[in-house]
Scaffold this motif. Structure first.
Motif, PDB file in Angstrom:
ATOM      1  N   LEU A 124       0.824  -1.198   0.000  1.00  0.00           N
ATOM      2  CA  LEU A 124       0.000   0.000   0.000  1.00  0.00           C
ATOM      3  C   LEU A 124       0.860   1.251   0.000  1.00  0.00           C
ATOM      4  O   LEU A 124       0.617   2.193  -0.770  1.00  0.00           O
ATOM      5  N   THR A 125       1.854   1.292   0.860  1.00  0.00           N
ATOM      6  CA  THR A 125       2.714   2.467   0.950  1.00  0.00           C
ATOM      7  C   THR A 125       3.409   2.743  -0.372  1.00  0.00           C
ATOM      8  O   THR A 125       3.454   3.891  -0.845  1.00  0.00           O
ATOM      9  N   ALA A 126       3.920   1.689  -1.012  1.00  0.00           N
ATOM     10  CA  ALA A 126       4.569   1.860  -2.309  1.00  0.00           C
ATOM     11  C   ALA A 126       3.581   2.365  -3.354  1.00  0.00           C
ATOM     12  O   ALA A 126       3.893   3.258  -4.155  1.00  0.00           O
ATOM     13  N   GLY A 127       2.381   1.825  -3.350  1.00  0.00           N
ATOM     14  CA  GLY A 127       1.371   2.236  -4.317  1.00  0.00           C
ATOM     15  C   GLY A 127       0.905   3.666  -4.104  1.00  0.00           C
ATOM     16  O   GLY A 127       0.701   4.410  -5.064  1.00  0.00           O
ATOM     17  N   MET A 128       0.751   4.078  -2.840  1.00  0.00           N
ATOM     18  CA  MET A 128       0.333   5.442  -2.547  1.00  0.00           C
ATOM     19  C   MET A 128       1.424   6.436  -2.932  1.00  0.00           C
ATOM     20  O   MET A 128       1.137   7.509  -3.488  1.00  0.00           O
ATOM     21  N   HIS A 129       2.675   6.099  -2.651  1.00  0.00           N
ATOM     22  CA  HIS A 129       3.783   6.962  -3.077  1.00  0.00           C
ATOM     23  C   HIS A 129       3.815   7.078  -4.595  1.00  0.00           C
ATOM     24  O   HIS A 129       4.020   8.165  -5.142  1.00  0.00           O
ATOM     25  N   TRP A 130       3.612   5.947  -5.270  1.00  0.00           N
ATOM     26  CA  TRP A 130       3.610   5.918  -6.741  1.00  0.00           C
ATOM     27  C   TRP A 130       2.509   6.818  -7.301  1.00  0.00           C
ATOM     28  O   TRP A 130       2.677   7.470  -8.331  1.00  0.00           O
ATOM     29  N   ALA A 131       1.355   6.853  -6.596  1.00  0.00           N
ATOM     30  CA  ALA A 131       0.224   7.664  -7.039  1.00  0.00           C
ATOM     31  C   ALA A 131       0.297   9.102  -6.527  1.00  0.00           C
ATOM     32  O   ALA A 131      -0.579   9.907  -6.829  1.00  0.00           O
ATOM     33  N   GLY A 132       1.335   9.411  -5.748  1.00  0.00           N
ATOM     34  CA  GLY A 132       1.506  10.764  -5.241  1.00  0.00           C
ATOM     35  C   GLY A 132       0.604  11.113  -4.082  1.00  0.00           C
ATOM     36  O   GLY A 132       0.256  12.279  -3.880  1.00  0.00           O
ATOM     37  N   VAL A 133       0.204  10.107  -3.286  1.00  0.00           N
ATOM     38  CA  VAL A 133      -0.665  10.328  -2.133  1.00  0.00           C
ATOM     39  C   VAL A 133       0.141  10.097  -0.858  1.00  0.00           C
ATOM     40  O   VAL A 133       0.782   9.060  -0.697  1.00  0.00           O
ATOM     41  N   ALA A 134       0.100  11.071   0.053  1.00  0.00           N
ATOM     42  CA  ALA A 134       0.854  10.965   1.303  1.00  0.00           C
ATOM     43  C   ALA A 134       0.293   9.863   2.181  1.00  0.00           C
ATOM     44  O   ALA A 134      -0.927   9.660   2.255  1.00  0.00           O
ATOM     45  N   THR A 135       1.190   9.140   2.864  1.00  0.00           N
ATOM     46  CA  THR A 135       0.764   8.031   3.729  1.00  0.00           C
ATOM     47  C   THR A 135       0.894   8.353   5.203  1.00  0.00           C
ATOM     48  O   THR A 135       0.159   7.811   6.018  1.00  0.00           O
ATOM     49  N   GLY A 136       1.854   9.179   5.556  1.00  0.00           N
ATOM     50  CA  GLY A 136       2.065   9.512   6.960  1.00  0.00           C
ATOM     51  C   GLY A 136       2.898   8.506   7.717  1.00  0.00           C
ATOM     52  O   GLY A 136       3.259   8.736   8.860  1.00  0.00           O
ATOM     53  N   THR A 137       3.210   7.366   7.094  1.00  0.00           N
ATOM     54  CA  THR A 137       3.970   6.332   7.791  1.00  0.00           C
ATOM     55  C   THR A 137       5.449   6.715   7.846  1.00  0.00           C
ATOM     56  O   THR A 137       6.077   6.917   6.819  1.00  0.00           O
ATOM     57  N   ARG A 138       5.986   6.797   9.042  1.00  0.00           N
ATOM     58  CA  ARG A 138       7.391   7.193   9.198  1.00  0.00           C
ATOM     59  C   ARG A 138       8.304   6.007   9.436  1.00  0.00           C
ATOM     60  O   ARG A 138       9.497   6.081   9.272  1.00  0.00           O
ATOM     61  N   SER A 139       7.742   4.916   9.890  1.00  0.00           N
ATOM     62  CA  SER A 139       8.539   3.712  10.140  1.00  0.00           C
ATOM     63  C   SER A 139       7.647   2.509   9.953  1.00  0.00           C
ATOM     64  O   SER A 139       6.439   2.641   9.789  1.00  0.00           O
ATOM     65  N   ALA A 140       8.249   1.327   9.988  1.00  0.00           N
ATOM     66  CA  ALA A 140       7.477   0.100   9.810  1.00  0.00           C
ATOM     67  C   ALA A 140       6.761  -0.255  11.112  1.00  0.00           C
ATOM     68  O   ALA A 140       7.405  -0.699  12.065  1.00  0.00           O
ATOM     69  N   PRO A 141       5.446  -0.056  11.199  1.00  0.00           N
ATOM     70  CA  PRO A 141       4.729  -0.361  12.440  1.00  0.00           C
ATOM     71  C   PRO A 141       4.558  -1.859  12.625  1.00  0.00           C
ATOM     72  O   PRO A 141       4.588  -2.626  11.665  1.00  0.00           O
TER      73      PRO A 141
END
Length: 345
Positions: free
Chosen positions: A71-88
């Motif tokens: 999800l994080t990779a896909g959101m970055h690819w689509a230019g949408v911020a995720t807010g995740t700073r580390s691996a929870p």
């Protein structure tokens, strides 16, 4: 291109499809409407958790950490911020899902369903919709059994006849009365097609009271008196209450057939030919289409509490809404290729 590269690209395309179906501004509006906005900065903000809950249905065999990474990779690819700073951790993701709750997913679904209602198919001036339903298995925990009284959750669906888009859904305890929960979306000028196991006169009345025309399968045609035979082989009859007086009956037309006996409120065979009614019923949307479109087998939810069950269900319905238009286009393209091959022979 290596298989790993293809997998990464397909994952990102899948996430991009979700974001296109449910843009960040709509997600944020649903979060605010549900009062689920986080009060302080978090590694897993509500927006990310909405997309994560949806993505669980795209990558059902993957664990929480793998889904979040995709999800994080896909959101970055689509230019949408995720807010995740580390691996929870998995525990942190579980807590974030609980903070989100089910209401955001329900509101997100209803926004999409409202937009799809105007696109329902029309036949002879009537908007055609299908009413169907089924049940989904859930863990038989004490909390779930207290909420649903059954290790299954009932789902009643009003769907567009041609597009398969979900126009309204009711979720709750698995019982016959659940179907009335979607009838508020039925308007005059609607033909409601259903495949029922019995007459269910109360449900029939509830739909008819909203000005809908009805086309349903019945289980016991012998209980329908043959009052007047029409030229197309159908006949006029009365739908009788099981234990009530004749005064409580409803005028209907019965369309016999090899596959099913159909009952309709459309009494004029010239305005509603029997062959066309039978074709409409054969082409109705089916509850199993939910799982076929998501390419999953018999669905068994994993949430141990009712709020998690509701969140999973509404997320499943949202993802179905997102993928169904793509599957419809694929079916049309396959039919076109098949027709072209047939013509070239």
């Amino acid at each position: 291109m290596t298989k790993a590269s293809r997998d990464r690209l397909s994952d990102r395309v899948a996430i991009g499809m979700l974001i296109r179906a449910f843009p960040p501004d709509e997600v944020d509006a649903a979060i605010d409407d549900a009062g689920a906005r986080e009060q302080r900065s978090r590694a897993l903000p509500a927006r990310t958790m909405v997309y994560f809950t949806l993505a669980l249905w795209l990558f059902g065999s993957a664990g929480y950490d793998a889904v979040l990474a995709r999800l994080t990779a896909g959101m970055h690819w689509a230019g949408v911020a995720t807010g995740t700073r580390s691996a929870p951790s998995t525990g942190s993701i579980t807590k974030a899902r609980k903070r989100l709750g089910p209401e955001v997913m329900r509101r997100l679904f209803l926004r999409r369903a409202a937009a799809d209602r105007a696109e329902a198919a029309r036949w002879r001036g009537l908007r055609v919709c299908t009413l169907d339903g089924g049940a989904v298995d859930i863990p038989d925990t004490a909390a779930n059994l207290a909420a649903f009284a059954d290790p299954r959750v009932g789902v009643s669906v009003l769907a567009g006849q041609d597009t398969g888009s979900l126009l309204d859904v009711a979720v709750g305890a698995h019982r016959a009365g659940l179907a009335t929960g979607v009838l508020d979306s039925v308007r005059p000028g609607t033909l409601l097609v259903a495949h029922r196991s019995g007459g269910e006169l109360d449900l029939w009345r509830a739909a008819a009271d909203r000005g809908a025309e009805l086309l349903w399968r019945v289980r016991q045609p012998a209980a329908l008196p043959r009052l007047h035979v029409l030229p197309d082989g159908s006949f006029l009859s009365r739908l009788l209450p099981e234990d009530g007086p004749l005064a409580g009956s409803l005028a209907v037309r019965v369309v016999p057939g090899a596959e099913a006996v159909l009952v309709t409120t459309l009494l004029d065979p010239d305005q509603a030919p029997a062959a066309e009614l039978a074709a409409l019923h054969r082409g109705r949307w089916r509850f199993e289409s939910l799982f076929e479109s998501l390419e999953v087998g018999p669905v068994a939810l994993r949430s141990q509490d009712p709020h998690g069950v509701a969140q999973e269900l509404w997320a499943m319905l949202c993802v179905y809404q997102a993928v169904q238009p793509w599957r419809g286009k694929e079916a049309i393209e396959r039919a076109g290729r098949s027709s072209h091959r047939g013509e070239s022979r």
